[in-house]
Design an enzyme around this catalytic site. Structure first.
Site, PDB file in Angstrom:
ATOM      1  N   ASP A 206       0.814  -1.206   0.000  1.00  0.00           N
ATOM      2  CA  ASP A 206       0.000   0.000   0.000  1.00  0.00           C
ATOM      3  C   ASP A 206       0.862   1.277   0.000  1.00  0.00           C
ATOM      4  OD1 ASP A 206      -2.363   1.545   0.268  1.00  0.00           O
ATOM      5  OD2 ASP A 206      -2.163   1.551   2.452  1.00  0.00           O
ATOM      6  N   GLU A 450       3.147  -8.376   7.019  1.00  0.00           N
ATOM      7  CA  GLU A 450       1.908  -9.023   6.590  1.00  0.00           C
ATOM      8  C   GLU A 450       2.101 -10.013   5.438  1.00  0.00           C
ATOM      9  OE1 GLU A 450      -1.095  -6.034   5.921  1.00  0.00           O
ATOM     10  OE2 GLU A 450      -1.161  -5.498   8.031  1.00  0.00           O
ATOM     11  N   TYR A 503      -7.097  -3.398  12.340  1.00  0.00           N
ATOM     12  CA  TYR A 503      -7.825  -2.169  11.968  1.00  0.00           C
ATOM     13  C   TYR A 503      -9.297  -2.303  12.342  1.00  0.00           C
ATOM     14  CZ  TYR A 503      -3.681  -0.372   9.689  1.00  0.00           C
ATOM     15  OH  TYR A 503      -2.425   0.121   9.451  1.00  0.00           O
ATOM     16  N   GLU A 539       0.479  -1.848  14.160  1.00  0.00           N
ATOM     17  CA  GLU A 539      -0.286  -0.897  13.332  1.00  0.00           C
ATOM     18  C   GLU A 539      -1.702  -0.820  13.871  1.00  0.00           C
ATOM     19  OE1 GLU A 539      -0.458  -1.443   9.046  1.00  0.00           O
ATOM     20  OE2 GLU A 539       1.651  -2.013   8.963  1.00  0.00           O
TER      21      GLU A 539
END
Ligand code: GCB
Length: 650
Positions: A206, A450, A503, A539
């Site tokens: 990303d 990840e 998230y 994160e």
């Protein structure tokens, strides 16, 4: 996804695959009284090869003569990514070979004095580079984000005209299943929709795949017998610091080495001789992280002097390495620095800014460190690739602790876990450790972000890379950052610290902030129960467009970002006194990504904008980090004002 009109990949492939380069020698930062430097930052000539197969440059041998003679060139600043510099959209999305060239006049002594070695050093070239000096193929390197260099003495010490040097660098930004990061090239063959030969570069991460000469290029000298590498590890015994050194010398077998350790006031505190040894420093001042101690980031200097007997007479070389004496250890529930529990309260970053892309920039570097200190951040992760060496030097000097991550990002597809990729990944870790091993600020290696770690093949792959990294550097813990389920993750058994990305109320349960506490508690408890290892929330965050406001909070507003953070903090506060050893916000600043319907001019999860202005969440985080710092400091209390002289915010 970048667009192109070419049948390029089939032709680019072989060049990118045949290059399992073994590591040769050290990669000391070229700064020393006995080494002269000539910086090649500034304007280079540049051309992207827009030909259909992207191979015109090779077919016409653009490296044989000045680039301007084979066609039009652009001025290209170095260091900088090339993507955002021009008004040509094709360059922004370009995939394939670009060509850089710089003509240089060398100091005459460099070309005449045969006891001088001349080295060309490239801070990074993303992602694959071939270098010619005066038209001679000199050097190839695979992988952006890491330096590489070549001894070019025999090319410059050849006659009266040799002080004129032409350096040509061809760089290919294509990512393949075996590069790191990996990527795929996809040909779109439906001719009702796409022109013939149309392809796109798919990436599985990303951030925008900025490319070019993104860090400094320089020439430097060493004597022909020289200090090639130094490895330092430190430990503490009672109140004495122990500095273990290992030095490798090249160019002579007949030499002497003197080693001196000086304190910050230039006072000699220990000395030794030979290629390896241990220096004992009674009453050593330790390297402490920022905000953990009244005098953080204390650095000694290790001076190494080489005297070698050569046929032309004695030669000496000199190198000074900053040394921080500190220890790092991990228990079942703690991360210890100098034997004291350390809590990472910090950020994830990107090398990213307007116009320059991933180009190294001093003003940006200093601004970022001022913001980190203002925030009360004591740590960051180099998400998702090793940052410029100058960044780590600042971390050493400011006491900002680093989780040093390699470009193992986007390992998303099963085919990326193959043997060629594994060998390449291990080589990249060798390069990362070789470059960064002496930085006291670096306390842990991260081998990936990840990866698809639920796959069997990923389990084996990660085990191999982690084991290899531990063998390269037994002094630091190793991790990778996961977003897998605790029960499915095949790599977690091999890490020292569990790093979790989540998230909640962002990528699912949109808007339901009330679920965060329950989901985060479950996350921590299931991971800890399964592995009994310390955990970092590596994160968390929310996309936030600066200036968007809505109360009660709605997604994308500053209020939502703040509320989401607050919900995370409730649980982090419950767990941080147990086994959670850190929290790193995603992200320090907004950054550029590929275009997609879920990204509005890039990723907006920064607590600062891309221009480094604070969103409301930055103030919230600042209150929190300073509060935590004052609870976990050792042994003194620190006022914000002590660390931020003249700050209007204190
Ligand atoms: C992640 C990735 C990071 C992304 C972030 C996001 O899990 O590690 O590279 O930018 O999420 O914002 O989606």
């Amino acid at each position: 996804m970048a667009r192109g009109l070419a049948v390029a990949w089939a032709v680019l492939g072989p060049l990118l695959w045949g290059c399992a380069l073994a590591l040769q020698g050290g990669m000391l930062y070229p700064e020393s009284p006995s080494r002269e430097r000539k910086e090649l930052d500034g304007l280079w000539s540049f051309r992207a090869d827009f030909s259909d197969n992207r191979r015109r440059g090779f077919e016409e041998q653009w490296y044989r003569r000045p680039l301007r003679e084979s066609g039009p060139t652009l001025d290209m600043p170095v260091p900088s990514s090339f993507n955002d510099i021009s008004q040509d959209w094709r360059l922004r999305h370009f995939v394939g070979w670009v060509w850089y060239e710089r003509e240089v006049i060398l100091p005459e002594r460099w070309t005449q004095d045969l006891s001088t070695r001349v080295v060309l050093r490239i801070g990074s070239a993303h992602a694959y580079a071939i270098v010619w000096v005066n038209g001679v193929d000199t050097l190839e390197h695979e992988g952006g984000y890491l330096p590489f260099e070549a001894d070019i003495s025999n090319l410059v010490q050849v006659g009266p005209l040799s002080s004129q040097l032409r350096i040509t660098i061809a760089i290919n930004n294509t990512l393949t299943p075996t590069t790191l990061p990996p990527g795929t090239i996809q040909y779109l063959t439906d001719t009702s929709k796409y022109p013939k030969g149309y392809f796109v570069q798919n990436t599985y991460f990303d951030f925008f795949n900025y490319a070019g000469l993104q860090r400094s290029v320089l020439l430097y000298t060493t004597p022909t017998a020289y200090i090639d590498d130094i490895t330092v590890t430190t430990s503490v015994e009672h109140d004495s610091g122990l500095v273990n050194y290992q030095i490798s010398v090249k160019g002579s077998n007949l030499f002497e080495l003197e080693v001196r350790l000086l304190d910050a006031e230039n006072k000699l505190v220990a000395n030794g001789t030979g290629t390896q040894g241990q220096l004992k420093v009674p009453g050593a001042r330790l390297w402490w992280p920022y905000l953990m101690h009244e005098r953080p980031a204390y650095l000694y200097s290790l001076e190494v002097r080489l005297t070698a007997q050569m046929s032309l007479g004695p030669v000496s070389d000199f190198y000074t390495l900053p040394v921080g004496i500190r220890t790092v250890a991990v228990t079942e529930s703690q991360f210890l620095i100098n034997g004291k529990p350390f809590y990472f309260h910090g950020v994830n970053k990107h090398e990213d800014a307007d116009i320059r892309g991933k180009g190294f920039d001093w003003p940006l570097l200093v601004k970022d460190f001022n913001l980190l200190r203002w925030l009360g951040a004591n740590a960051f992760r180099t998400s998702h690739y090793p940052y410029a060496e100058e960044v780590l030097q600042m971390c050493d000097r400011y006491g900002i602790v680093v989780i040093d991550e390699c470009p193992g990002v986007g390992l998303a597809l099963p085919q990326f876990f193959n043997n060629v990729s594994l060998q390449n990944h291990m080589r990249v870790m060798e390069e990362v450790v070789r470059r960064d091993k002496n930085h006291p600020a670096v306390v842990m290696w991260s081998v990936a972000n990840e990866p698809a770690s639920h796959l069997e093949s990923a389990g084996y792959y990660l085990k191999m890379v982690i084991t290899h990294t531990k063998a390269l550097d037994p002094s630091r813990p190793v991790t990778f950052v996961t977003n897998s389920n605790y029960a499915a993750d095949k790599g977690a058994p091999y890490v020292d610290v569990i790093c979790l990305n989540s998230y909640y109320s962002w990528y699912h349960d949109y808007g339901h902030l009330e679920l965060i506490q329950q989901q985060l508690t479950t996350q921590f408890e299931s991971w800890y129960k399964t592995y009994q290892k310390p955990i970092i929330q590596s994160e968390y965050g929310a996309e936030t467009i600066v200036g968007f406001h809505q109360d009660p909070p709605l997604m994308f507003t500053e209020e939502y970002q703040k509320s989401l953070l607050e919900q995370y903090h409730v649980v982090l506060d419950q767990k941080r006194r147990k086994y959670v050893v850190g929290e790193l916000i995603w992200n320090f600043a907004d950054f550029m990504t590929e275009q997609s319907p879920t990204r509005v001019l890039g990723n907006k999860k920064g607590v600062f904008t891309r221009q480094r202005q604070p969103k409301s969440a930055a103030f919230l985080l600042r209150e929190r980090y300073w509060k935590i710092a004052n609870e976990t400091r050792y042994p003194y209390s620190i006022a914000k004002s002590q660390c931020l002289e003249n700050s209007p915010f204190t």
